[in-house]
Design a protein around this motif. Structure first.
Motif, PDB file in Angstrom:
ATOM      1  N   LEU A 138      40.205  41.183  60.949  1.00 41.13           N
ATOM      2  CA  LEU A 138      40.085  40.269  61.918  1.00 41.13           C
ATOM      3  C   LEU A 138      41.354  40.662  63.235  1.00 41.13           C
ATOM      4  CD1 LEU A 138      40.808  37.046  59.830  1.00 41.13           C
ATOM      5  CD2 LEU A 138      38.559  37.895  60.700  1.00 41.13           C
ATOM      6  N   THR A 139      40.788  40.261  64.188  1.00 37.93           N
ATOM      7  CA  THR A 139      41.843  40.351  65.426  1.00 37.93           C
ATOM      8  C   THR A 139      42.921  39.348  65.401  1.00 37.93           C
ATOM      9  OG1 THR A 139      40.520  38.829  66.741  1.00 37.93           O
ATOM     10  CG2 THR A 139      39.903  41.307  66.871  1.00 37.93           C
ATOM     11  N   ALA A 140      43.725  39.419  66.130  1.00 37.53           N
ATOM     12  CA  ALA A 140      44.852  38.276  66.230  1.00 37.53           C
ATOM     13  C   ALA A 140      44.208  36.879  66.070  1.00 37.53           C
ATOM     14  CB  ALA A 140      45.871  38.624  67.163  1.00 37.53           C
ATOM     15  N   ARG A 141      43.057  36.740  67.236  1.00 37.39           N
ATOM     16  CA  ARG A 141      42.461  35.584  67.492  1.00 37.39           C
ATOM     17  C   ARG A 141      41.818  35.322  66.194  1.00 37.39           C
ATOM     18  NH1 ARG A 141      37.602  33.456  71.371  1.00 37.39           N
ATOM     19  NH2 ARG A 141      37.868  31.360  70.711  1.00 37.39           N
ATOM     20  N   GLY A 142      41.402  36.101  65.215  1.00 40.15           N
ATOM     21  CA  GLY A 142      40.580  35.836  64.171  1.00 40.15           C
ATOM     22  C   GLY A 142      41.505  35.229  63.093  1.00 40.15           C
ATOM     23  N   ILE A 143      42.940  36.014  63.200  1.00 39.89           N
ATOM     24  CA  ILE A 143      43.827  35.717  61.931  1.00 39.89           C
ATOM     25  C   ILE A 143      44.185  34.040  62.471  1.00 39.89           C
ATOM     26  CG2 ILE A 143      46.258  35.827  61.516  1.00 39.89           C
ATOM     27  CD1 ILE A 143      45.834  38.716  62.161  1.00 39.89           C
ATOM     28  N   GLY A 144      44.119  33.737  63.687  1.00 40.83           N
ATOM     29  CA  GLY A 144      44.563  32.315  64.282  1.00 40.83           C
ATOM     30  C   GLY A 144      43.571  31.260  63.973  1.00 40.83           C
ATOM     31  N   ALA A 145      42.219  31.693  63.936  1.00 36.01           N
ATOM     32  CA  ALA A 145      41.038  30.886  63.742  1.00 36.01           C
ATOM     33  C   ALA A 145      41.000  30.849  62.146  1.00 36.01           C
ATOM     34  CB  ALA A 145      39.845  31.566  64.138  1.00 36.01           C
ATOM     35  N   MET A 146      41.224  31.524  61.368  1.00 33.99           N
ATOM     36  CA  MET A 146      41.538  31.492  59.842  1.00 33.99           C
ATOM     37  C   MET A 146      42.583  30.648  59.637  1.00 33.99           C
ATOM     38  SD  MET A 146      39.987  32.576  57.066  1.00 33.99           S
ATOM     39  CE  MET A 146      39.239  33.858  57.317  1.00 33.99           C
ATOM     40  N   ILE A 147      43.729  30.692  60.024  1.00 36.12           N
ATOM     41  CA  ILE A 147      44.697  30.034  59.537  1.00 36.12           C
ATOM     42  C   ILE A 147      44.622  28.425  60.182  1.00 36.12           C
ATOM     43  CG2 ILE A 147      47.318  29.376  59.892  1.00 36.12           C
ATOM     44  CD1 ILE A 147      47.537  32.504  59.528  1.00 36.12           C
ATOM     45  N   ASP A 148      43.999  28.464  61.311  1.00 28.66           N
ATOM     46  CA  ASP A 148      43.635  26.923  61.722  1.00 28.66           C
ATOM     47  C   ASP A 148      42.805  26.258  60.864  1.00 28.66           C
ATOM     48  OD1 ASP A 148      45.144  27.022  64.129  1.00 28.66           O
ATOM     49  OD2 ASP A 148      43.585  27.698  65.292  1.00 28.66           O
ATOM     50  N   GLU A 149      41.851  26.855  60.485  1.00 30.50           N
ATOM     51  CA  GLU A 149      40.708  26.308  59.563  1.00 30.50           C
ATOM     52  C   GLU A 149      41.289  25.824  57.926  1.00 30.50           C
ATOM     53  OE1 GLU A 149      37.665  26.389  60.815  1.00 30.50           O
ATOM     54  OE2 GLU A 149      37.045  25.247  59.057  1.00 30.50           O
ATOM     55  N   VAL A 150      42.544  26.881  57.705  1.00 26.18           N
ATOM     56  CA  VAL A 150      43.150  26.272  56.392  1.00 26.18           C
ATOM     57  C   VAL A 150      43.976  24.951  56.708  1.00 26.18           C
ATOM     58  CG1 VAL A 150      44.782  26.888  54.693  1.00 26.18           C
ATOM     59  CG2 VAL A 150      43.185  28.674  55.447  1.00 26.18           C
ATOM     60  N   GLN A 151      44.741  25.206  57.802  1.00 20.87           N
ATOM     61  CA  GLN A 151      45.721  24.056  58.375  1.00 20.87           C
ATOM     62  C   GLN A 151      44.798  22.719  58.366  1.00 20.87           C
ATOM     63  OE1 GLN A 151      47.212  23.674  61.913  1.00 20.87           O
ATOM     64  NE2 GLN A 151      49.243  23.031  61.480  1.00 20.87           N
ATOM     65  N   LYS A 152      43.443  22.642  58.641  1.00 20.26           N
ATOM     66  CA  LYS A 152      42.787  21.457  59.043  1.00 20.26           C
ATOM     67  C   LYS A 152      42.530  20.746  57.574  1.00 20.26           C
ATOM     68  CE  LYS A 152      39.624  23.261  61.716  1.00 20.26           C
ATOM     69  NZ  LYS A 152      38.536  23.371  62.360  1.00 20.26           N
ATOM     70  N   THR A 153      42.301  21.777  56.554  1.00 22.15           N
ATOM     71  CA  THR A 153      41.940  20.922  55.197  1.00 22.15           C
ATOM     72  C   THR A 153      43.106  21.032  54.243  1.00 22.15           C
ATOM     73  OG1 THR A 153      41.418  23.156  54.727  1.00 22.15           O
ATOM     74  CG2 THR A 153      39.577  21.850  55.403  1.00 22.15           C
TER      75      THR A 153
END
Lengths: 496, 172
Positions: A138-153
């Motif tokens: 993942l790129t840095a943006r991908g990392i952020g998107a992944m962690i955002d997804e986790v944080q949401k749930t």
């Protein structure tokens, strides 16, 4: 219905007898926790293949600041802001194999995702020795998107472990960033609060989302979206002397084996605690493993069921190779295992295992706090009577220890909030924190037990119950975490 | 909310904690069944603990060699029952030294008779009886687990029934 014949009657009587007799005998055997500790000590206390748990090893509190920070994968290995909070060894249960990233295991779906700080997204089947894993980056943006997804749930910050239903002891087990907090109670003596439907739903949602990353990951979230076979760049070599009672397949004499670094099976790597387990281990390079496999082929060393000959590196993971001391007849087992990026190396794990081993002898947790109730209390297993402040029977006094921690929990029979407050003051003296949590009174004290066995305790008076949970060794929990725990406790209150 | 019976340990809390890592979960899932199996075969709690510990350790180390997850349970049972038959352990606490709990006492004369009769069986006979009647394995599966021909297992079961029938008739 046909009447039973004589044999059937005997069989039926035997079945009934065996069932009752088995219960009698099992009741005298050690418990599962102690047995797990015994086995863990023998296999080296490794906690790398966590099944039946979902471990989120990312402190998500700093998401906002992270999102504002420009990460560039090209700049090299990233260090996430909270990395220092997960120093291996500092938090035995939480930080053992917790990387500065994200790890999810979800056994029901045979599910594993690892996201390390350099953006490598690794996934595959858990529990098979890190084989058949694929990797994407993942790129840095991908990392952020992944962690955002986790944080949401998973809104609870910190490192937490949630075991999903599937057995009688399913429940939620919470570990905070600043240490280990356990919860232990529940209806029907299950003693652990069942995972709530909301939590389970959240886990399922997250699992489904991560199963289908491609559908929501932005195109610029990938450095390389094509899954590649994951080949570890670090490997663990474990050497175990298994005595004469182990697997019987005879192997070549270990005296004939020289390890690639010039050592032998008795001097390779480091001793893995406890020393009585007679296990050594070392973390090595792929080249070392290839060299070792060559030596196995020359000597005729085989793993279970293998044919003679060279095994390729890609197939080497999770193999146990057997040798037999030709003088003593003692078996020697060498296991080879590829490590994932976040897996701690052998030296680190040995240090943690030593810490855990030392903690087991800590006199602070060598006592049973169930026997340390305030003066005037009489105790018996499972119930204690406080006198002088009314009659309150404390039920389910439980005390158990292991993994460098001990947890005490008990709750009262139905009692009034007034009595609950009096009990808290009787137990705690002066409570450090006394406040309302969701309409219930909560008490926190840093030293519930006598000073020599000082341990933080939390009490919740939630009409009609009164709960106390104490955890040892001491940890430093902040107010937010205590309140979070209090809410979780209250949510799990059984209905009277 | 009942009390824990004297002499018995409450396991629920231990299970919950044990299940917080993979090995703990593995032990938590299988130990209750395995210790019953081993204890019935060994008739010694200490031997049973040793047999199960050794078996769990071996199974854990070699778990990857089991390709079909559905076979995990019989695989473990087979390891434990064989280990239990082989066990020549500390023998610190045998069944005959154990006070029966309330349920045992309620079994009355028949329970005592069965206990004595069952104890007079050899370990191999007990293993066949336990696998077939308690664990519910077929004669064929029991034979495979014990590494013996099916006819041998049938013979062991037949002898066990005869012995029990004889003893119970003597008591009656």
């Amino acid at each position: 219905m046909n009447p039973m014949n004589d044999d059937q009657r005997i069989d039926e009587a035997l079945r009934h007898f065996l069932k009752a007799h088995a219960e009698d005998l099992a009741g005298l055997a050690v418990g599962e926790f102690e047995m797990a500790d015994r086995v863990r000590a023998r296999v080296g206390g490794r906690h790398m293949d966590r099944r039946m748990v979902l471990l989120v090893a990312a402190a998500l509190l700093l998401i906002a600041s992270m999102a504002a920070t420009a990460f560039a994968v090209a700049s090299g290995r990233l260090r996430l802001p909270w990395a220092s909070e997960f120093t291996p060894g500092a938090y035995p249960s939480c930080g053992y194999d917790a990387p500065p990233g994200l790890v999810l295991y979800y056994d029901d779906h045979d599910f594993l995702v690892t996201l390390d700080s350099s953006g490598r997204l690794i996934r595959g089947t858990n529990g098979e020795g890190n084989v058949n894993l694929t990797i994407r980056t993942l790129t840095a943006r991908g990392i952020g998107a992944m962690i955002d997804e986790v944080q949401k749930t998973l809104p609870v910050s910190g490192c937490h472990t949630i075991s999903v239903p599937g057995g009688q002891d399913h429940g939620l087990y919470l570990e905070t960033r600043s240490g280990v907090v356990g919860m232990s109670w529940g209806p029907n003596r299950t003693t652990v609060r069942p995972t709530s439907p909301a939590e389970l739903a959240a886990i399922n949602v997250l699992q489904a989302r991560l199963d289908d990353v491609a559908s929501w990951m932005p195109a610029d979230g990938w450095v390389d979206a094509t899954p590649q076979a994951y080949l570890p760049d670090r490997w663990d070599i474990g050497i175990l002397l298994i005595g004469t009672d182990g697997p019987k397949a005879p192997g070549p004499d270990p005296a004939a084996l020289t390890m690639p670094d010039g050592s032998d099976v008795g001097s390779f790597g480091t001793v893995f605690p406890p020393a009585s387990a007679r296990e050594r281990c070392g973390t090595v390079t792929p080249a070392f493993v290839s060299d070792l496999l060559d030596r196995f082929a020359v000597l005729g060393v085989q793993h279970d069921g293998s044919e003679l000959g060279k095994v390729e590196l890609a197939d080497a993971s999770n193999r146990d190779w057997a040798l037999t001391d030709h003088v003593t007849g003692e078996g020697v087992q060498i296991d080879i295992r590829g490590l994932r990026p976040h897996d701690a190396d052998c030296v680190t794990r040995a240090q943690i295992a030593q810490t855990q081993s030392d903690a087991h002898t800590d006199p602070r947790i060598a006592v049973n706090p169930c026997n340390l109730l305030p003066a005037g209390a009489s105790s018996s297993q499972g119930e204690n009577q406080l006198t002088g402040i009314g009659t309150v029977g404390f039920r389910d006094c439980q005390y158990f220890q292991g993994n460098n921690m001990a947890i005490l929990s008990w709750r009262s029979q139905p009692t009034s909030p007034v009595d609950g407050r009096r009990i808290a003051h009787e137990l705690f003296g002066t409570a450090l924190v006394e406040k309302e949590v969701d309409g219930h009174e909560a008490f926190l004290n840093a030293c519930f037990e006598p000073a020599a066995a000082c341990s933080p305790a939390i009490a919740i008076s939630a009409d009609p119950y009164f709960f106390v949970i104490s955890v040892s060794p001491p940890f430093t929990a902040d107010r937010t975490e205590i309140e979070t725990l209090g809410r979780l406790m209250i949510e799990g209150l059984p209905q009277p | 909310m009942g009390r824990t019976a004297p002499g018995l340990r409450d396991r629920s809390a231990e299970s919950a904690l044990a299940a917080t890592d993979a090995l703990g979960a593995f032990v938590s899932e299988h130990y209750p069944r395995l210790v019953r199996l081993a204890a019935l075969v060994c008739r010694s709690v200490d031997e049973a603990e040793d047999a199960v510990q050794s078996s769990l350790e071996r199974a854990w180390r070699n778990r990857a060699s089991l390709k079909d997850a559905a076979k995990l349970r019989p695989w473990l049972d087979r390891i434990v029952v064989r280990e239990a038959i082989r066990a020549k352990g500390r023998r610190l606490t045998t069944v005959d030294e154990i006070h029966l709990n309330d349920r045992g006492e309620e079994q009355g004369q028949d329970g005592a008779g069965l206990r004595i009769a069952f104890g007079q069986l050899s370990k191999e006979q007990r293993a066949a009886v336990v696998l077939h009647l308690y664990m519910g394995y077929s004669v064929t599966d029991t034979a495979a687990m014990l590494g013996a021909p099916s006819e041998t297992i049938r013979s062991r079961l037949r002898l066990a029934r005869e012995r029990l029938r004889h003893l119970l008739a003597e008591e009656g």
